[in-house]
Write an enzyme that holds these catalytic residues in place. Structure first.
Site, mmCIF file in Angstrom:
data_model
loop_
_atom_site.group_PDB
_atom_site.id
_atom_site.type_symbol
_atom_site.label_atom_id
_atom_site.label_comp_id
_atom_site.label_asym_id
_atom_site.label_seq_id
_atom_site.Cartn_x
_atom_site.Cartn_y
_atom_site.Cartn_z
ATOM 1 N N HIS A 127 0.868 -1.188 0.000
ATOM 2 C CA HIS A 127 0.000 0.000 0.000
ATOM 3 C C HIS A 127 0.904 1.237 0.000
ATOM 4 O O HIS A 127 2.024 1.186 0.524
ATOM 5 C CB HIS A 127 -0.845 -0.049 1.278
ATOM 6 C CG HIS A 127 -1.861 1.027 1.392
ATOM 7 N ND1 HIS A 127 -1.573 2.286 1.864
ATOM 8 C CD2 HIS A 127 -3.187 1.032 1.107
ATOM 9 C CE1 HIS A 127 -2.682 3.015 1.878
ATOM 10 N NE2 HIS A 127 -3.672 2.278 1.421
ATOM 11 N N ASP A 204 3.011 -4.157 8.256
ATOM 12 C CA ASP A 204 1.823 -3.349 8.004
ATOM 13 C C ASP A 204 0.626 -4.284 8.171
ATOM 14 O O ASP A 204 0.295 -5.064 7.284
ATOM 15 C CB ASP A 204 1.893 -2.768 6.583
ATOM 16 C CG ASP A 204 0.599 -2.053 6.192
ATOM 17 O OD1 ASP A 204 -0.347 -2.056 7.002
ATOM 18 O OD2 ASP A 204 0.550 -1.520 5.071
ATOM 19 N N GLN A 207 -4.626 -4.760 7.373
ATOM 20 C CA GLN A 207 -5.675 -5.684 6.925
ATOM 21 C C GLN A 207 -5.656 -7.005 7.701
ATOM 22 O O GLN A 207 -6.372 -7.938 7.320
ATOM 23 C CB GLN A 207 -5.534 -5.975 5.420
ATOM 24 C CG GLN A 207 -5.619 -4.759 4.524
ATOM 25 C CD GLN A 207 -7.028 -4.155 4.448
ATOM 26 O OE1 GLN A 207 -8.007 -4.725 4.908
ATOM 27 N NE2 GLN A 207 -7.115 -2.968 3.863
ATOM 28 N N LYS A 230 -10.541 -0.316 10.448
ATOM 29 C CA LYS A 230 -10.674 -1.526 9.618
ATOM 30 C C LYS A 230 -10.993 -2.742 10.491
ATOM 31 O O LYS A 230 -10.992 -3.875 10.026
ATOM 32 C CB LYS A 230 -9.394 -1.760 8.824
ATOM 33 C CG LYS A 230 -9.100 -0.655 7.816
ATOM 34 C CD LYS A 230 -7.910 -1.003 6.987
ATOM 35 C CE LYS A 230 -7.298 0.202 6.284
ATOM 36 N NZ LYS A 230 -8.142 0.775 5.260
ATOM 37 N N CYS A 368 -4.834 2.640 -3.615
ATOM 38 C CA CYS A 368 -3.572 3.119 -3.011
ATOM 39 C C CYS A 368 -2.469 2.072 -3.154
ATOM 40 O O CYS A 368 -1.646 1.896 -2.237
ATOM 41 C CB CYS A 368 -3.766 3.497 -1.544
ATOM 42 S SG CYS A 368 -4.982 4.787 -1.301
HETATM 43 N N1 C6P Z 1 -6.269 0.759 2.830
HETATM 44 C C1 C6P Z 1 -8.097 0.412 1.275
HETATM 45 O O1 C6P Z 1 -9.185 0.718 0.772
HETATM 46 P P1 C6P Z 1 -5.121 4.164 6.931
HETATM 47 O O2 C6P Z 1 -5.640 4.877 5.717
HETATM 48 O O3 C6P Z 1 -3.993 4.910 7.571
HETATM 49 O O4 C6P Z 1 -6.179 3.761 7.879
HETATM 50 O O5 C6P Z 1 -4.532 2.762 6.410
HETATM 51 C C2 C6P Z 1 -3.538 2.747 5.425
HETATM 52 C C3 C6P Z 1 -3.293 1.363 4.916
HETATM 53 C C4 C6P Z 1 -2.072 0.768 5.141
HETATM 54 N N2 C6P Z 1 -1.820 -0.494 4.744
HETATM 55 C C5 C6P Z 1 -2.750 -1.236 4.129
HETATM 56 C C6 C6P Z 1 -2.421 -2.635 3.751
HETATM 57 C C7 C6P Z 1 -4.009 -0.699 3.875
HETATM 58 O O6 C6P Z 1 -4.928 -1.448 3.271
HETATM 59 C C8 C6P Z 1 -4.295 0.640 4.256
HETATM 60 C C9 C6P Z 1 -5.618 1.264 3.956
HETATM 61 C C10 C6P Z 1 -7.597 1.209 2.448
HETATM 62 O O7 C6P Z 1 -7.414 -0.508 0.850
HETATM 63 C C11 C6P Z 1 -7.684 2.688 2.209
HETATM 64 S S1 C6P Z 1 -6.630 3.234 0.904
#
Ligand code: C6P
Length: 412
Positions: A127, A204, A207, A230, A368
């Site tokens: 991401h 990371d 998910q 999430k 992203c």
């Molecule tokens: N992915 C998706 O629709 P934030 O935005 O800080 O809560 O999370 C960022 C992030 C980091 N790593 C992974 C693997 C992610 O999936 C995400 C967030 C969302 O896939 C929003 S772009």
């Protein structure tokens, strides 16, 4: 047995008031959980309780409301600590989300420790939060990125790891579960091999935390980043969990209230962990909401959460991939949550718009993960993502919705 499981998930769904709504006259099928999950009543209640009974700042006031707010905020930290199996509460730093957690570790741990020629190992499915944060560091330090390549099925070429870890690899920072391909990556193996060559590892877990059991100590990662929203929690809150000795050795990135012990005219001294990294008024209600989300998911049981989510995800991946003119990206098994797919002859944005007309929420775009989409040979994909609020009927509704899409575009 199945009847018991069905009634459990029915009961879980009843905790989510939003599932009662309709979209375009159809009962909502929410398949955008990877972007943000829905929020259950106990989480909403915990946040409301704070605002209705203890609406005050934390760590600052001597009055009753502030003391109660502080207590609820710190209890939330303890709940998170237990939920992810961190050794102590000092390891749990509240952040704005996974993005700021990843950036915090990159800035506070990596920037002062990396030099020209050093290597940061990531993978081709990252991401942007775990890529652009490193672009900032490589620009500043002259370190460079190296990538774990993907095999054709979207899994890591883990066989190449010994080669990829050669040379001055200082940090390995990789996703536990891809937000596009949905594969559960073999992070334990990566951590072991990375540590054997002296590299630190950040996972990371945006998910994965809240989707499967997490034991930070057993995993033995150095840092773990995730978001509350999430995993049934609110937006605006996330966590950087780190080994205390590493966090202790790091300088703060932001200065301000709460992160100091003493401030003089010319210099200050830093507060203890984790407050050293929590400058300013923190997201109080959000932290309390995250604590409640940990309790809510813990009450269901993380093994059950994983089994249910994985079963639905794999059912959807298999079923969609079996449809004429539909192709699923990534593995069909070992998959948790996201299912990115293409419908021949239809742009992903049109897929998402037409599905919305059927009351089905999916995401379309590059999610992203632009470099990954370059690798997939697609500028965008449609993505359905599953979680505890979903049921097998949602896969049926998605399939029916996609048939409508194909009919409208005359590709069926
Ligand atoms: N992915 C998706 O629709 P934030 O935005 O800080 O809560 O999370 C960022 C992030 C980091 N790593 C992974 C693997 C992610 O999936 C995400 C967030 C969302 O896939 C929003 S772009």
């Amino acid at each position: 047995m199945k009847a018991v499981a069905d009634s459990l998930w029915k009961q879980v769904r009843e905790d989510f008031p939003i599932l009662a709504r309709e979209v375009h006259g159809r009962p909502l099928v929410y398949l955008d959980n990877a972007a943000t999950s829905l929020t259950p009543r106990p989480v909403l209640a915990a946040m409301n309780h704070y605002y209705e009974h203890a609406n005050a700042n934390v760590h600052r006031g001597l009055h009753t409301l502030s003391a109660e707010a502080s207590e609820a905020f710190e209890q939330a930290r303890d709940k998170v600590q237990r939920f992810i199996g961190a050794r102590g509460r000092e390891s749990v730093v509240f952040t704005r989300g996974a993005t700021s957690a990843l950036n915090l570790a990159a800035r506070a741990w990596a920037r002062p420790r990396l030099a020209r020629g050093d290597v940061i190992l990531v993978s081709e499915l990252e991401h942007h939060a775990n890529l652009v944060s490193w672009h900032i560091i490589t620009k500043e330090t002259g370190a460079k990125l190296r990538f774990i390549p993907l095999a054709d099925d979207g899994t890591w070429r883990i066989d190449l790891l010994p080669e990829l870890l050669q040379g001055p690899v200082k940090m390995v920072s990789v996703a536990h579960v891809s937000n596009v391909l949905g594969g559960i990556n073999p992070v334990k193996e990566v951590i072991a091999q990375a540590h054997a060559v002296g590299a630190k590892v950040m996972i990371d877990a945006a998910q994965s935390v809240g989707h499967m059991p997490m034991d930070f100590q057993a995993l033995d990662a150095d840092f773990l980043a995730f978001s509350g929203h999430k995993m049934c929690g609110p937006t605006g809150i996330g966590v950087l969990c780190g080994k205390a000795e590493l966090l202790d050795d790091m300088e703060p990135v932001e200065g301000g209230g709460d992160m100091i012990v003493h401030v003089g005219w010319e210099e200050s001294t830093w507060n203890l962990l984790p407050y050293k990294f929590e400058a300013g008024t923190p997201p109080i209600a959000e932290a309390i909401g995250l604590g409640a989300a940990c309790e809510f998911l813990g009450g269901i049981g993380l093994d059950r959460v994983r089994a249910h989510t994985q079963e639905l995800t794999e059912l959807a991946a298999r079923t969609l991939d079996g449809m004429d003119g539909v192709h699923v990206y990534g593995p069909l098994v070992g998959r948790l949550g996201p299912v990115a797919f293409a419908v021949d002859g239809v742009h992903p944005h049109d897929v998402a718009t037409l599905l919305d007309g059927e009351g089905i929420a999916v995401r379309a775009g590059h999610h992203c993960a632009q470099p990954l989409h370059t690798k997939l040979g697609a500028s965008a994909t449609a993505r359905a993502s599953f979680y505890i609020t979903n049921q097998p009927e949602d896969v049926d509704r998605l399939v029916a919705g996609l048939q409508v899409v194909q009919e409208v575009f005359g590709v069926r």
